[in-house]
Design an enzyme around this catalytic site. Structure first.
Site, mmCIF file in Angstrom:
data_model
loop_
_atom_site.group_PDB
_atom_site.id
_atom_site.type_symbol
_atom_site.label_atom_id
_atom_site.label_comp_id
_atom_site.label_asym_id
_atom_site.label_seq_id
_atom_site.Cartn_x
_atom_site.Cartn_y
_atom_site.Cartn_z
ATOM 1 N N ARG A 74 -5.185 -4.220 -8.944
ATOM 2 C CA ARG A 74 -6.208 -5.150 -9.428
ATOM 3 C C ARG A 74 -6.856 -4.672 -10.719
ATOM 4 O O ARG A 74 -7.388 -5.462 -11.489
ATOM 5 C CB ARG A 74 -7.245 -5.419 -8.344
ATOM 6 C CG ARG A 74 -6.655 -6.214 -7.165
ATOM 7 C CD ARG A 74 -7.689 -6.460 -6.099
ATOM 8 N NE ARG A 74 -8.292 -5.239 -5.618
ATOM 9 C CZ ARG A 74 -8.069 -4.702 -4.427
ATOM 10 N NH1 ARG A 74 -7.274 -5.290 -3.583
ATOM 11 N NH2 ARG A 74 -8.659 -3.591 -4.087
ATOM 12 N N GLU A 103 -8.659 8.814 2.580
ATOM 13 C CA GLU A 103 -9.265 8.990 3.901
ATOM 14 C C GLU A 103 -8.202 9.045 4.988
ATOM 15 O O GLU A 103 -8.401 9.648 6.034
ATOM 16 C CB GLU A 103 -10.208 7.816 4.238
ATOM 17 C CG GLU A 103 -11.239 7.466 3.198
ATOM 18 C CD GLU A 103 -10.699 6.533 2.117
ATOM 19 O OE1 GLU A 103 -10.710 5.307 2.299
ATOM 20 O OE2 GLU A 103 -10.263 7.046 1.080
#
Length: 171
Positions: free
Chosen positions: A59, A96
């Protein structure tokens, strides 16, 4: 700014339970709002010496390309492995939930080029901190990391160069 924020749609439990995903596609598909968002970000850099915009997959390509066009600059792409056709510099970084890798052409910059790194959303800062390292390792100077939006509670800006983070919208 509140008007632009209202256009961004919340998607609960995406990509996994407990996460509220900020879907920017609603803002991108609204022509006047997209135009306003790019103008507001670009205005910050008018008259400053900037050589290139760096767009981060995927994006960030949208934001970076529109920003580069508005400022009359070129755009350099940072991509997933195997997508760039020339010799690359690569970085693997922690997420993560695992690791990821990004690449940039090794000749993307001239020594001392001043660049803006553009991406849609600043969350934990892991991806863009890896991009910062790639860009600096190639001899360019970070003018700023520019984002359409930032999730303040994740404190991602703490992983980026101090005083060189701009977010148009904050959540």
């Amino acid at each position: 700014m509140e008007e632009l924020k209202r256009i961004i749609r919340d998607i609960p439990d995406f990509p996994k339970k407990g996460i509220v995903f900020k879907d920017i596609t609603t803002l991108l598909s609204d022509g006047p709002s997209f135009h306003r968002m790019i103008d507001l970000i670009a205005h910050r850099y008018v008259g400053k010496r900037i050589d290139k915009i760096v767009g981060v997959e995927a994006r960030g390509f949208v934001l970076g390309s529109a920003l580069a066009y508005k400022l009359g600059l070129g755009v350099t792409l940072v991509r997933k492995p195997g997508k760039l056709p020339y010799r690359v510099r690569q970085i693997t970084y922690d997420l993560e939930y695992g690791t990821d890798t990004l690449e940039i052409h090794e000749d993307a910059f001239q020594q001392g080029d001043r660049v803006i790194i553009a991406d849609d959303l600043l969350a934990t800062g892991g991806t863009v901190s890896a991009v910062v390292k790639l860009v600096e390792d190639l001899g360019a100077e970070i003018v700023e990391c520019a984002f359409m939006a930032e999730l303040d509670f994740l404190e991602g800006r703490n992983r980026l160069p101090q005083g060189k983070v701009f977010s148009l919208l904050n959540f």
